[in-house]
Design a protein around this motif. Structure first.
Motif, PDB file in Angstrom:
ATOM      1  N   ASP A  61      -9.314 -38.947   1.922  1.00 26.79           N
ATOM      2  CA  ASP A  61      -8.920 -40.329   1.619  1.00 26.79           C
ATOM      3  C   ASP A  61      -9.366 -40.746   0.226  1.00 26.79           C
ATOM      4  OD1 ASP A  61      -7.812 -40.661   4.156  1.00 26.79           O
ATOM      5  OD2 ASP A  61      -9.695 -41.365   5.018  1.00 26.79           O
ATOM      6  N   SER A  73      -2.399 -38.176  -8.148  1.00 31.96           N
ATOM      7  CA  SER A  73      -1.639 -39.426  -8.025  1.00 31.96           C
ATOM      8  C   SER A  73      -0.185 -39.160  -7.656  1.00 31.96           C
ATOM      9  CB  SER A  73      -1.692 -40.213  -9.339  1.00 31.96           C
ATOM     10  OG  SER A  73      -3.008 -40.622  -9.633  1.00 31.96           O
ATOM     11  N   TYR A 128      -0.251 -37.080  -4.009  1.00 31.60           N
ATOM     12  CA  TYR A 128      -0.888 -37.765  -2.879  1.00 31.60           C
ATOM     13  C   TYR A 128      -1.170 -39.221  -3.259  1.00 31.60           C
ATOM     14  CZ  TYR A 128      -1.696 -32.840  -1.780  1.00 31.60           C
ATOM     15  OH  TYR A 128      -1.536 -31.500  -1.548  1.00 31.60           O
ATOM     16  N   PRO A 129      -0.139 -40.042  -3.354  1.00 29.72           N
ATOM     17  CA  PRO A 129      -0.348 -41.435  -3.782  1.00 29.72           C
ATOM     18  C   PRO A 129      -1.240 -42.234  -2.841  1.00 29.72           C
ATOM     19  CG  PRO A 129       1.897 -41.100  -2.966  1.00 29.72           C
ATOM     20  CD  PRO A 129       1.281 -39.745  -3.089  1.00 29.72           C
ATOM     21  N   GLU A 130      -1.413 -41.740  -1.624  1.00 25.49           N
ATOM     22  CA  GLU A 130      -2.264 -42.447  -0.664  1.00 25.49           C
ATOM     23  C   GLU A 130      -3.760 -42.220  -0.926  1.00 25.49           C
ATOM     24  OE1 GLU A 130      -1.597 -38.351   1.231  1.00 25.49           O
ATOM     25  OE2 GLU A 130      -0.552 -39.737  -0.119  1.00 25.49           O
ATOM     26  N   VAL A 131      -4.101 -41.243  -1.760  1.00 26.17           N
ATOM     27  CA  VAL A 131      -5.498 -40.915  -2.021  1.00 26.17           C
ATOM     28  C   VAL A 131      -6.077 -41.853  -3.085  1.00 26.17           C
ATOM     29  CG1 VAL A 131      -7.073 -39.153  -2.929  1.00 26.17           C
ATOM     30  CG2 VAL A 131      -5.230 -38.506  -1.369  1.00 26.17           C
ATOM     31  N   LYS A 132      -7.251 -42.386  -2.810  1.00 20.68           N
ATOM     32  CA  LYS A 132      -7.959 -43.193  -3.804  1.00 20.68           C
ATOM     33  C   LYS A 132      -8.718 -42.253  -4.737  1.00 20.68           C
ATOM     34  CE  LYS A 132     -11.477 -46.798  -4.379  1.00 20.68           C
ATOM     35  NZ  LYS A 132     -12.412 -47.728  -3.693  1.00 20.68           N
TER      36      LYS A 132
END
Length: 216
Positions: A109, A124, A127-131
């Motif tokens: 995450d 980015s 995996y755009p969902e990764v912070k």
């Protein structure tokens, strides 16, 4: 480079197994390959060590004629010219040992990665969902993943370099060893975009084609 002055090649001395210092001399896979290319091209050259953040700044300022190792990104293409690949590596998740490993479909995450590296844009995009939390260098990424207050499960690092670091005494047993990169990444020699000395075209004539598609 003026006259017969050697080409100044900037390299990261903390990037084993690709480039590092051994007995006071540059060593590593990339160093060996560049030696082959430069000697085959009959070009005078010298290696100059510099920190990760100083390499790009030094190239733009004229302190270096070439950088030994860079991944190709859209931002770098605006200011740099890239040679043919000299090796293929990749980005990988280095997950804390008390978390589930990040192989296969398991994506962390929150990850920490150096701000000057290519993995910020790659993660980015993929995996755009990764912070993403950025830091200064590889050691920072591992240290902050372990001891920072970001709740990051993993550091996003070069697969080959990260494995050497987590198997060393400082981080041994603290991270899962990733089985494979999540994304293959060719590495190149680079110069400034304008390439006034036409270095890239000259080097490309001496870089074997099979260095690019053939991972370690």
């Amino acid at each position: 480079m003026k006259g017969n002055a050697p080409l100044k090649i900037g390299f990261n001395p903390d990037f084993a197994p690709f480039s590092y210092m051994e007995d006071g001399k540059p060593a590593g896979i990339i160093i060996d390959r560049i030696n082959d290319v430069m000697n085959d091209a009959k070009l005078p050259y010298q290696f100059i060590p510099a920190g990760l953040t100083e390499l790009t700044q030094g190239l733009m300022a004229g302190d270096f004629d070439i950088l030994a190792t860079m991944a190709n990104t859209a931002d770098r293409l605006k200011i740099m010219a890239f040679s043919k690949p000299i090796i293929v590596s990749g980005g990988a998740w280095f997950v804390l040992i008390d978390r589930e490993p990040g192989d296969g479909d398991k994506v962390p995450d929150i990850v920490i990665t150096p701000k000057t590296g290519p993995l910020v844009s790659q993660v980015s995009a993929l995996y755009p969902e990764v912070k993403i939390i950025t830091c200064d260098d590889y050691d920072d990424a591992l240290r902050l993943t372990l001891y920072g207050n970001h709740n990051a499960a993993a550091a996003a690092l070069n697969w080959h370099v990260g494995r050497i670091m987590i198997e060393g005494e400082k981080y041994k047993g603290l991270f899962h060893i990733p089985k494979a990169p999540f994304k293959s990444m060719p590495l190149h020699m680079v110069t400034v975009r304008e390439d006034p000395l036409n270095i890239i075209e000259l080097l490309n004539n001496h870089i074997p084609d099979d260095w690019g598609p053939d991972p370690l």
